[in-house]
Design a protein around this motif. Structure first.
Motif, mmCIF file in Angstrom:
data_model
loop_
_atom_site.group_PDB
_atom_site.id
_atom_site.type_symbol
_atom_site.label_atom_id
_atom_site.label_comp_id
_atom_site.label_asym_id
_atom_site.label_seq_id
_atom_site.Cartn_x
_atom_site.Cartn_y
_atom_site.Cartn_z
ATOM 1 N N LEU A 59 84.808 65.472 40.273
ATOM 2 C CA LEU A 59 86.157 65.195 40.786
ATOM 3 C C LEU A 59 87.179 64.749 39.642
ATOM 4 C CD1 LEU A 59 85.065 62.508 43.595
ATOM 5 C CD2 LEU A 59 85.786 65.232 43.868
ATOM 6 N N ARG A 60 86.739 64.398 38.280
ATOM 7 C CA ARG A 60 87.830 64.371 37.402
ATOM 8 C C ARG A 60 88.282 65.436 36.766
ATOM 9 N NH1 ARG A 60 84.571 61.237 34.541
ATOM 10 N NH2 ARG A 60 85.193 59.166 34.944
ATOM 11 N N ILE A 65 93.869 69.931 38.464
ATOM 12 C CA ILE A 65 94.041 71.023 39.171
ATOM 13 C C ILE A 65 94.918 70.808 40.402
ATOM 14 C CG2 ILE A 65 92.963 72.932 40.524
ATOM 15 C CD1 ILE A 65 90.744 73.037 38.708
ATOM 16 N N THR A 66 94.488 69.496 41.006
ATOM 17 C CA THR A 66 95.481 68.995 42.097
ATOM 18 C C THR A 66 97.002 68.831 41.833
ATOM 19 O OG1 THR A 66 93.348 68.198 42.990
ATOM 20 C CG2 THR A 66 95.403 67.351 44.051
ATOM 21 N N GLU A 67 97.069 68.190 40.412
ATOM 22 C CA GLU A 67 98.290 67.846 39.996
ATOM 23 C C GLU A 67 99.115 69.054 39.697
ATOM 24 O OE1 GLU A 67 100.443 65.046 36.522
ATOM 25 O OE2 GLU A 67 98.203 64.958 36.805
ATOM 26 N N ALA A 68 98.488 69.803 38.883
ATOM 27 C CA ALA A 68 99.262 71.040 38.353
ATOM 28 C C ALA A 68 99.613 71.936 39.555
ATOM 29 C CB ALA A 68 98.428 71.952 37.443
ATOM 30 N N LEU A 69 98.548 72.019 40.823
ATOM 31 C CA LEU A 69 98.862 72.850 41.934
ATOM 32 C C LEU A 69 99.871 72.393 42.840
ATOM 33 C CD1 LEU A 69 97.738 75.510 43.165
ATOM 34 C CD2 LEU A 69 96.207 73.939 44.432
ATOM 35 N N GLN A 288 94.458 57.354 39.766
ATOM 36 C CA GLN A 288 93.129 58.167 39.827
ATOM 37 C C GLN A 288 92.084 58.057 38.770
ATOM 38 O OE1 GLN A 288 93.923 62.671 40.202
ATOM 39 N NE2 GLN A 288 92.502 62.710 41.887
ATOM 40 N N PRO A 289 92.558 58.030 37.431
ATOM 41 C CA PRO A 289 91.750 57.824 36.519
ATOM 42 C C PRO A 289 91.040 56.412 36.590
ATOM 43 C CG PRO A 289 94.029 58.009 35.377
ATOM 44 C CD PRO A 289 94.009 58.432 36.886
ATOM 45 N N VAL A 290 91.837 55.379 36.844
ATOM 46 C CA VAL A 290 91.204 53.824 36.680
ATOM 47 C C VAL A 290 90.077 53.948 37.904
ATOM 48 C CG1 VAL A 290 91.897 51.598 37.326
ATOM 49 C CG2 VAL A 290 93.398 53.054 35.984
ATOM 50 N N VAL A 291 90.456 54.632 39.199
ATOM 51 C CA VAL A 291 89.498 54.519 40.339
ATOM 52 C C VAL A 291 88.288 55.222 39.739
ATOM 53 C CG1 VAL A 291 88.797 54.948 42.770
ATOM 54 C CG2 VAL A 291 91.285 54.273 41.781
#
Length: 397
Positions: A59-60, A65-69, A288-291
């Protein structure tokens, strides 16, 4: 008198000799069963936690990819140059990770389909914004499906901990859907503002539907993370998560406000909606990275606890083996002593107190006394007898 023959003890039966071993086996069987079950249960939980960590790692890798897409879709819909380097770099990193752990997570087929769509989208860019919105929407749907596949195959979706379950649901499902939904909402607002007036009514209905699909997972992120903080025993979870969560919640509230059609015109301001969506995406990027880090920390803590349980099981097994070994030694030693006593012959004692086996010092005459043994007499009897014998001799002198 008649001398009885020596009589040997009764030999120990086979069951008597096997009784100590049977007793040890009866004690060892339930203890061994309990320790084996505890070891297997701990091992299964440990394997599940290790596989869940692989899911967190995957998931990390999908987050960039999600952000760039989403950014590439917004650029394509707005008519700006599409930045290809961030998406290419994120795809390469995810491909390396999938080659390493994709077999265990059974994600290779989904990843291969997503990567093929991404490469086709990069090589043949859509000619108009409407086509770009549709093409990028298909790819983001595949990306969200891959998120679900990773959560399912890694076991994150079945996580037994309340806090870790809420964390994985937030970061593995709700947050990616919220990011994709916010990008679609802003891009659709831009498209609707460019459409002819006859098509704007249909566009507003479509915008309302996308608004619901974007805000529902965003609110789910907030609810899940607050539930995770409330149910967790970790003191670090609340301190690390609540600050970026508050910023994200405020951005979601702004997105909801700017995506609501105005009362007089029934339209939305595409500029304000795009800015609110960008703000929401930036807040999600911080959250997101914190979670993910907190979820991984909970899984590491669980693994440490399972390792301690395994060492306790090993210690209990060692103590049980030592105690049973000591008991076996005692029982076997007692059995050997009993066997030696049973093999030694015993003799009877007659009523006169003599040993029944016979006295080797007795003569064969059968009187039972030595030949020179005198008969017991009262005190003084010997002296009177001697005087009577020598009396005539003394008188003749």
């Amino acid at each position: 008198m008649t001398v009885p023959a020596p009589r040997a003890r009764r030999r120990t039966s086979t069951l008597g000799r096997m009784l100590p071993l049977l007793l040890i086996a009866a004690l060892l069987a339930p203890v061994g069963l309990l320790l084996t079950q505890s070891w297997q249960h701990t091992g299964e939980n440990r394997d599940q936690a290790s596989r869940a960590r692989l899911g967190v790692e995957y998931l990390r890798a999908l987050a960039p990819i999600t952000e760039a897409l989403v950014e590439a879709q917004s650029a394509a819909v707005s008519g700006r140059p599409v930045p290809g380097e961030p998406l290419t770099r994120a795809v390469e990193q995810a491909a390396t990770l999938d080659a390493r752990i994709g077999v265990e997570l059974r994600s290779q087929e989904r990843w291969a389909g997503l990567r093929a769509k991404l490469e086709a989208l990069r090589d043949r860019r859509p000619a108009d914004p409407e086509s770009a919105y549709t093409a990028y929407g298909e790819v983001t749907d595949l990306l969200l499906d891959l998120h679900d596949k990773v959560r399912e195959s890694s076991g994150l979706v079945r996580d037994p901990g309340a806090d870790s379950y809420f964390l994985q649901d937030s970061v593995g499902q709700e947050l990616p859907e919220a990011m994709v939904g916010a990008g679609r909402l802003a891009d659709l607002g831009t498209l609707v503002s460019r459409r002819p007036a006859a098509e704007r009514t249909r566009g507003l209905i479509e915008l309302t539907s996308v608004r619901v699909s974007a805000l529902a997972p965003a609110n789910g992120v907030v609810d899940n993370l607050r539930s995770a903080v409330d149910s967790s025993e970790s003191t670090d979870l609340g301190a690390n998560v609540l600050t970026p969560l508050d910023a994200y919640q405020r951005s979601v509230e702004a997105l909801a406000a700017y995506s609501t059609p105005a009362a007089g015109t029934g339209a939305v301001d595409p500029g304000q909606l795009a800015a609110a969506a960008l703000n929401s995406r930036n807040a999600a990027r911080q959250l997101q990275p914190v979670v993910l880090a907190e979820l991984d920390a909970l899984l590491v803590e669980r693994l440490d606890g399972l390792d301690r349980d395994r060492w306790i099981t090993v210690g209990a097994a060692a103590v049980a083996v030592l105690l049973l070994g000591w008991l076996a030694t005692l029982l076997i030693a007692a059995a050997r002593r009993a066997h030696r006593r049973a093999a030694t012959p015993t003799t009877d004692v007659d009523s006169s107190g003599d040993l029944a086996t016979g006295d080797p010092w007795q003569p064969p005459g059968g009187t039972g006394r030595p030949a020179d043994q005198r008969t017991l007499q009262p005190v003084g009897a010997t002296q009177h007898t001697e005087i009577a014998q020598w009396g005539p001799f003394d008188a003749s002198r």
